[in-house]
Enzyme design. Structure first.
Site, PDB file in Angstrom:
ATOM      1  N   LYS A 159      36.768   8.289 -11.527  1.00  0.00           N
ATOM      2  CA  LYS A 159      36.554   8.786 -12.662  1.00  0.00           C
ATOM      3  C   LYS A 159      35.775   8.044 -13.698  1.00  0.00           C
ATOM      4  CE  LYS A 159      40.512  11.432 -12.085  1.00  0.00           C
ATOM      5  NZ  LYS A 159      42.057  11.589 -12.705  1.00  0.00           N
ATOM      6  N   HIS A 201      40.442 -15.468  -0.972  1.00  0.00           N
ATOM      7  CA  HIS A 201      41.173 -14.618  -0.590  1.00  0.00           C
ATOM      8  C   HIS A 201      42.704 -15.792  -0.368  1.00  0.00           C
ATOM      9  CE1 HIS A 201      43.538 -11.778   1.794  1.00  0.00           C
ATOM     10  NE2 HIS A 201      42.864 -11.263   2.605  1.00  0.00           N
ATOM     11  N   ARG A 204      43.061  -6.124  -4.548  1.00  0.00           N
ATOM     12  CA  ARG A 204      41.850  -6.375  -3.577  1.00  0.00           C
ATOM     13  C   ARG A 204      40.610  -5.701  -4.265  1.00  0.00           C
ATOM     14  NH1 ARG A 204      41.394  -6.566   2.669  1.00  0.00           N
ATOM     15  NH2 ARG A 204      42.281  -8.391   2.242  1.00  0.00           N
ATOM     16  N   ARG A 232      46.523  -5.758   7.001  1.00  0.00           N
ATOM     17  CA  ARG A 232      47.651  -6.763   6.727  1.00  0.00           C
ATOM     18  C   ARG A 232      47.881  -7.271   5.582  1.00  0.00           C
ATOM     19  NH1 ARG A 232      45.476  -6.888  11.096  1.00  0.00           N
ATOM     20  NH2 ARG A 232      43.708  -6.379   9.830  1.00  0.00           N
ATOM     21  N   THR A 233      46.889  -7.424   4.561  1.00  0.00           N
ATOM     22  CA  THR A 233      47.327  -8.165   3.194  1.00  0.00           C
ATOM     23  C   THR A 233      48.085  -6.895   2.636  1.00  0.00           C
ATOM     24  OG1 THR A 233      45.159  -9.125   3.447  1.00  0.00           O
ATOM     25  CG2 THR A 233      46.289  -9.113   1.169  1.00  0.00           C
TER      26      THR A 233
HETATM   27  N1   CP Z   1      43.214 -10.679   6.691  1.00  0.00           N
HETATM   28  C1   CP Z   1      43.170  -9.527   6.015  1.00  0.00           C
HETATM   29  O1   CP Z   1      42.917  -9.821   4.784  1.00  0.00           O
HETATM   30  O2   CP Z   1      43.291  -8.552   6.799  1.00  0.00           O
HETATM   31  P1   CP Z   1      43.091  -7.031   5.870  1.00  0.00           P
HETATM   32  O3   CP Z   1      41.745  -6.630   5.655  1.00  0.00           O
HETATM   33  O4   CP Z   1      43.626  -6.138   7.053  1.00  0.00           O
HETATM   34  O5   CP Z   1      44.072  -7.087   4.615  1.00  0.00           O
END
Ligand code: CP
Length: 306
Positions: free
Chosen positions: A80, A129, A101, A51-52
């Site tokens: 590396k 998040h 991320r 999603r993100t």
């Molecule tokens: N909700 C969320 O962070 O989903 P993903 O891990 O798929 O990005």
């Protein structure tokens, strides 16, 4: 504002403006279709995501911009030995804005310190998040109309669930919220989050282990998955993973207006038999996430569309 590391980087007024902008984008997508022409978003994902990452990419594409990036550390020069600090210096030459991320708490902050483009924390370990929080706030606000005076249940892995930690911190700024934390005792909220709750006298909270007993009083139920990737041993994960399963029988105990949110992915904690229940809004939530990320990109790139 240049970077987004935490939902608290926004004032309540800025959050409202962002949600208003996202609502306008939803209503008038064509107006924004070329707002980011010529701009590039980099998605640097050292940890898996559906999603993100894809909602950031969809957001930029729908604004007329382009995207580049990597979807795992394995497909980058991190294998590396390249540091996050060096990577972001390089990406700053290629892109105008970046979503990162990383499994290590604080890695996006390290990147932000070395970056010459805005960096958005797209999830760092068990820490924060913020764009999921924007998504969750947008969903609640759009469907309930307000945050004040709500009774909000959070269920599942409250220890490792970064989305829960971020959402609690953001909601602490509203009035008279009553939290109900539902978890097995091994996955209760960390002490540092409870300390924050304790420092807000108008916020009430309770901790319970049984979902059924609290369902009738909830306005919102935020379900979470048990975070397998953050467990030290598989045996504990297997013991706890199916502790809560929201099914039709349990939904019958809830009020007619209770919303069920989940940051997704779900594993077993929400039965697919409730997917068509109008109170189950977790797929609508994903859509709100894309629109709020569109609004965020515009804000960070200082692009105004009237
Ligand atoms: N909700 C969320 O962070 O989903 P993903 O891990 O798929 O990005």
């Amino acid at each position: 504002m240049k970077n987004v590391m935490s939902p608290l980087d926004f004032s309540v007024e800025e959050l409202e403006a962002l949600m208003d902008k996202a609502t306008d984008i939803m209503a008038h997508p064509q107006k924004y279709a070329h707002a980011c022409d010529g701009k590039i978003l980099a998605t640097l994902f050292y940890e898996p995501s559906t999603r993100t990452r894809l909602s950031f990419e969809a957001a930029m594409l729908r604004l007329g911009g382009k995207t580049l990036g990597f979807h795992s550390a394995d497909s980058s020069s991190a294998t590396k030995g390249e540091t996050v600090a060096d990577t972001i210096r390089v990406i700053s030459s290629f892109a105008d804005i970046c979503a990162m991320r990383h499994p290590k708490e604080g890695a996006p902050m390290v990147a932000a310190e070395k970056s010459s483009i805005p960096v958005i924390n797209a999830g760092d370990g068990g820490h924060q998040h913020p764009t999921q929080t924007l998504t969750d706030l947008m969903t609640i606000h759009s469907l309930k109309g307000h945050f004040d005076n709500l009774t909000i249940g959070m269920c599942g892995d409250l220890k490792f669930g970064r989305t829960v930690h971020s959402l609690i911190e953001a909601l602490l700024r509203y009035s008279n919220i009553h939290f109900v934390f539902i978890s097995p005792k091994e996955l209760m909220l960390p002490g540092y989050i409870k300390d924050k709750l304790d420092s807000h006298p108008d916020i009430q909270y309770e901790e319970v282990t049984t979902l059924e007993e609290v369902l009738p009083k909830l306005d919102v139920l935020y379900m979470t998955r048990v975070q397998r990737e953050r467990f030290f041993n598989e045996e504990d994960y297997v013991r706890l993973k199916d502790f809560y399963i929201l099914d039709k029988k349990k939904m019958a105990l809830a009020g007619p207006d209770m919303l069920v949110l989940h940051p997704l992915p779900r594993v077993n904690e929400i039965s697919t038999e409730i997917d068509d229940d109008p109170r189950a809004v977790f797929f609508k939530q994903v859509k709100f996430g894309m629109y709020i990320r569109m609004a965020l990109i515009l804000k960070l790139l200082d692009i105004n569309v009237d």
